[in-house]
Motif scaffolding. Structure first.
Motif, PDB file in Angstrom:
ATOM      1  N   SER A 313       1.962   8.920  27.444  1.00  0.00           N
ATOM      2  CA  SER A 313       1.246   9.814  28.277  1.00  0.00           C
ATOM      3  C   SER A 313       1.665  10.904  28.396  1.00  0.00           C
ATOM      4  O   SER A 313       2.693  11.380  27.049  1.00  0.00           O
ATOM      5  CB  SER A 313       3.535   9.431  29.386  1.00  0.00           C
ATOM      6  OG  SER A 313       2.433   8.317  29.467  1.00  0.00           O
ATOM      7  N   HIS A 315       2.066  14.789  29.442  1.00  0.00           N
ATOM      8  CA  HIS A 315       3.004  15.447  30.710  1.00  0.00           C
ATOM      9  C   HIS A 315       2.721  17.792  30.139  1.00  0.00           C
ATOM     10  O   HIS A 315       2.737  17.617  29.324  1.00  0.00           O
ATOM     11  CB  HIS A 315       3.968  15.834  31.432  1.00  0.00           C
ATOM     12  CG  HIS A 315       4.513  13.887  31.413  1.00  0.00           C
ATOM     13  ND1 HIS A 315       4.174  13.437  32.029  1.00  0.00           N
ATOM     14  CD2 HIS A 315       4.998  13.807  30.345  1.00  0.00           C
ATOM     15  CE1 HIS A 315       5.300  12.001  32.333  1.00  0.00           C
ATOM     16  NE2 HIS A 315       5.109  12.255  30.810  1.00  0.00           N
ATOM     17  N   THR A 317       2.490  21.632  29.484  1.00  0.00           N
ATOM     18  CA  THR A 317       4.264  21.482  29.016  1.00  0.00           C
ATOM     19  C   THR A 317       4.443  23.313  29.845  1.00  0.00           C
ATOM     20  O   THR A 317       4.966  23.719  30.008  1.00  0.00           O
ATOM     21  CB  THR A 317       4.401  21.660  27.850  1.00  0.00           C
ATOM     22  OG1 THR A 317       3.241  22.517  26.670  1.00  0.00           O
ATOM     23  CG2 THR A 317       5.508  21.011  27.335  1.00  0.00           C
ATOM     24  N   ILE A 322      -3.071  18.008  35.328  1.00  0.00           N
ATOM     25  CA  ILE A 322      -3.743  17.521  34.756  1.00  0.00           C
ATOM     26  C   ILE A 322      -5.468  17.959  35.117  1.00  0.00           C
ATOM     27  O   ILE A 322      -5.546  17.647  36.382  1.00  0.00           O
ATOM     28  CB  ILE A 322      -4.028  15.846  34.777  1.00  0.00           C
ATOM     29  CG1 ILE A 322      -2.818  15.811  34.346  1.00  0.00           C
ATOM     30  CG2 ILE A 322      -5.084  15.069  34.572  1.00  0.00           C
ATOM     31  CD1 ILE A 322      -2.386  15.639  32.471  1.00  0.00           C
ATOM     32  N   GLN A 346      -4.774   8.754  35.727  1.00  0.00           N
ATOM     33  CA  GLN A 346      -4.219   9.837  35.612  1.00  0.00           C
ATOM     34  C   GLN A 346      -3.640  10.070  37.576  1.00  0.00           C
ATOM     35  O   GLN A 346      -3.377   9.527  38.214  1.00  0.00           O
ATOM     36  CB  GLN A 346      -5.253  11.118  35.309  1.00  0.00           C
ATOM     37  CG  GLN A 346      -5.908  11.938  36.762  1.00  0.00           C
ATOM     38  CD  GLN A 346      -7.438  12.404  36.488  1.00  0.00           C
ATOM     39  OE1 GLN A 346      -7.846  11.241  36.433  1.00  0.00           O
ATOM     40  NE2 GLN A 346      -6.893  13.646  37.274  1.00  0.00           N
ATOM     41  N   LEU A 349       0.431  15.189  37.740  1.00  0.00           N
ATOM     42  CA  LEU A 349       1.015  15.526  36.412  1.00  0.00           C
ATOM     43  C   LEU A 349       0.855  14.832  34.847  1.00  0.00           C
ATOM     44  O   LEU A 349       1.690  15.439  34.210  1.00  0.00           O
ATOM     45  CB  LEU A 349       2.333  16.028  37.187  1.00  0.00           C
ATOM     46  CG  LEU A 349       2.586  17.334  37.981  1.00  0.00           C
ATOM     47  CD1 LEU A 349       4.518  16.305  38.301  1.00  0.00           C
ATOM     48  CD2 LEU A 349       2.541  19.050  37.765  1.00  0.00           C
ATOM     49  N   ASN A 350       0.167  14.249  35.001  1.00  0.00           N
ATOM     50  CA  ASN A 350       0.546  12.637  33.333  1.00  0.00           C
ATOM     51  C   ASN A 350      -0.837  11.928  33.537  1.00  0.00           C
ATOM     52  O   ASN A 350      -1.474  11.683  34.643  1.00  0.00           O
ATOM     53  CB  ASN A 350       2.060  11.619  33.891  1.00  0.00           C
ATOM     54  CG  ASN A 350       1.203  11.187  33.531  1.00  0.00           C
ATOM     55  OD1 ASN A 350       0.719  10.742  32.555  1.00  0.00           O
ATOM     56  ND2 ASN A 350       2.270   9.783  34.465  1.00  0.00           N
ATOM     57  N   SER A 352      -1.911   9.304  31.506  1.00  0.00           N
ATOM     58  CA  SER A 352      -1.437   8.220  30.284  1.00  0.00           C
ATOM     59  C   SER A 352      -2.590   7.248  29.688  1.00  0.00           C
ATOM     60  O   SER A 352      -4.013   6.736  30.920  1.00  0.00           O
ATOM     61  CB  SER A 352      -0.991   7.101  31.756  1.00  0.00           C
ATOM     62  OG  SER A 352      -0.108   7.603  31.473  1.00  0.00           O
ATOM     63  N   PHE A 373       1.226  19.425  25.591  1.00  0.00           N
ATOM     64  CA  PHE A 373       1.792  18.545  26.607  1.00  0.00           C
ATOM     65  C   PHE A 373       3.146  18.140  25.805  1.00  0.00           C
ATOM     66  O   PHE A 373       3.413  18.020  24.119  1.00  0.00           O
ATOM     67  CB  PHE A 373       0.929  17.485  25.994  1.00  0.00           C
ATOM     68  CG  PHE A 373      -0.557  17.565  26.638  1.00  0.00           C
ATOM     69  CD1 PHE A 373      -1.182  18.004  27.810  1.00  0.00           C
ATOM     70  CD2 PHE A 373      -1.822  17.743  25.653  1.00  0.00           C
ATOM     71  CE1 PHE A 373      -2.401  17.867  28.520  1.00  0.00           C
ATOM     72  CE2 PHE A 373      -2.687  18.052  26.483  1.00  0.00           C
ATOM     73  CZ  PHE A 373      -3.685  18.445  27.765  1.00  0.00           C
ATOM     74  N   ARG A 374       3.948  17.126  26.750  1.00  0.00           N
ATOM     75  CA  ARG A 374       4.834  16.480  26.203  1.00  0.00           C
ATOM     76  C   ARG A 374       4.583  15.474  25.875  1.00  0.00           C
ATOM     77  O   ARG A 374       3.848  14.806  26.893  1.00  0.00           O
ATOM     78  CB  ARG A 374       6.172  16.571  27.576  1.00  0.00           C
ATOM     79  CG  ARG A 374       7.938  15.642  27.133  1.00  0.00           C
ATOM     80  CD  ARG A 374       8.710  16.563  28.005  1.00  0.00           C
ATOM     81  NE  ARG A 374       8.368  16.058  29.855  1.00  0.00           N
ATOM     82  CZ  ARG A 374       8.487  15.146  29.723  1.00  0.00           C
ATOM     83  NH1 ARG A 374       8.976  13.692  29.687  1.00  0.00           N
ATOM     84  NH2 ARG A 374       8.340  15.410  31.691  1.00  0.00           N
TER      85      ARG A 374
END
Ligand code: ASP
Ligand code: MG
Length: 424
Positions: A313, A315, A317, A322, A346, A349-350, A352, A373-374
């Motif tokens: 995943s 996120h 930063t 997205i 998707q 904010l994320n 995957s 990204f985190r």
């Protein structure tokens, strides 16, 4: 002409080779092209020889090679073949043995193809020798003179124009109406004559290429299962034989990870409308599965299990969502790392996605993505795909599993799950 493909399991010992001969006997008088893989697990064994050879460990390479050599000589002795009958096999064995005593030339992948192709050369020479001994009109043909590829070693891309010319020429000049052409799966060569391979498990693809070039009547893949089953018996108790599939169904099943047919195999056959049979070499009178029917009125649910999956995943930063910019960055890096996305999803904010466990490649990807990204991930997951699903089939596969992610289309559901007991 009919095209047959016999995989490694079908020729792993003398009994297998005899069985192959008896299947060919039952097609006597017909024109057949036969594509054969390396015997049993020879390709895996050859990969270990390549590693020792590449590491300049000559004695280990020779030890490992000796096991392969002995295996072929044992099968040929079990088949009652004389030294004269297996002269081509012996010549090739000697060639490899002396090659292993000289330093590797070229890249790792180039050297890999040069050595690993040996498995198919030997198996076809051995089978040809036995067929001739049995009085069958077999003719050994070097696939490297049929299949032209570019120089992408280990993943050779087919030059269809040259291949078609070469295949047609070879069959027209050398192939009588009722003879058996024997050739290797999996291998080809570049325009300078260097050996290439088409990717692991590529022999099905070879059969499809030949069929395409020759406008073959049909292709049969002879396997140790009764045909295409609706699930891998390794993961499922009561599997069902799928007697008929459309090209699209077969392609989708292969794409999602069903290993019974190599994914690249279907398209060339579909383009020419050539039917593909998947049949058991243990029960050669059974009809098995036919791929290429127009329609299957009541399709059976099929289950594909992929283990060892990573769910990653991302996120952003910065303050961004997205968006297409992020996505193009992500896809670019996934491609550059040499990974293949098995499923993606998707939110604002994320993003995957699920990939196979390729630690080195995943590490490369993470390094490229972490500045933007985190990155979170779960490993050791299972990706279950059900084609023609309903709620009962979903419930059945979720027993004892925790569902992490689910995606549905009208025909297909994909579930990313973890064993209930495991932590992580
Ligand atoms: N012998 C090769 C492999 O094991 C090709 C094949 O069997 O299709 O990958
Ligand atoms: Mg194989």
């Amino acid at each position: 002409m009919k095209i047959f493909k016999f995989g490694g399991a079908s020729v792993r010992d003398a009994a297998g080779v005899r069985n192959l001969a008896s299947i060919l006997q039952s097609y006597a008088g017909q024109s057949v092209g036969v594509v054969i893989s390396a015997m049993g697990k020879t390709t895996n064994a050859l990969e270990t020889v390549v590693d020792s050879y590449w590491a300049a460990n000559t004695s280990e390479a020779l030890d490992r090679w000796t096991l392969i050599e002995n295996n072929h000589l044992t099968v040929s002795a079990d088949l009652g073949l004389s030294a004269q009958e297996i002269a081509p096999v012996q010549t090739h064995l000697d060639h490899v043995r002396s090659l292993l005593q000289t330093p590797p030339v070229g890249s790792y992948d180039q050297v890999y193809d040069q050595l690993v192709s040996t498995g198919e050369i030997l198996s076809t020479q051995l089978v040809t020798a036995y067929l001739l001994q049995q009085g069958l009109p077999a003719r050994w043909t070097d696939a490297r003179q049929l299949i032209r590829t570019d120089a992408t070693f280990r993943e050779g891309r087919v030059d269809w124009t040259v291949t078609e010319q070469q295949v047609r020429a070879a069959v027209n000049t050398a192939h009588g109406e009722s003879s058996i052409l024997i050739t290797q799966g999996f291998i080809g060569s570049t325009h300078t004559g260097e050996t290439t391979t088409l990717g692991r498990e590529g022999s099905d693809y070879t059969a499809a290429i030949l069929a395409y070039c020759l406008d073959a009547q049909d292709v049969t893949i002879w396997k140790d299962v009764p045909g295409v089953l609706n699930a891998d018996p390794k993961y499922f108790d009561d599997t069902v034989l799928l007697t008929a599939l459309t090209y699209q169904d077969a392609t989708e099943l292969a794409y999602y990870g069903a290993t019974v047919i190599h994914p690249k195999t279907i398209k060339p056959l579909q383009n020419k409308g050539i039917p593909l049979y998947v049949r058991s070499f243990l029960q050669p009178t059974q009809p098995g599965t036919v791929v290429g029917v127009a329609d299957v009125p009541t399709p059976v649910a099929s289950f594909i299990f992929k283990v060892n999956q990573w769910l990653i995943s991302l996120h952003p930063t910065d303050f961004s969502f997205i968006t297409e910019d992020n996505l193009s960055l992500i896809f670019g890096e996934v491609a550059a790392a040499g990974l293949k996305i098995n499923l993606m999803q998707q939110t604002a904010l994320n993003f995957s996605f699920v990939v196979d466990n390729r630690p080195d490649r995943i590490e490369t990807l993470f390094t490229a993505l972490r500045p933007h990204f985190r990155v979170n991930y779960n490993e050791g997951l299972e990706l279950i795909t059900i084609r023609y699903y309903n709620q009962a089939t979903i419930d059945r596969v979720l027993i004892g599993k925790t569902l992490l992610l689910e995606q549905k289309s009208r025909t297909t559901v994909q579930l990313v799950v973890r064993e209930k007991s495991s932590v992580g």
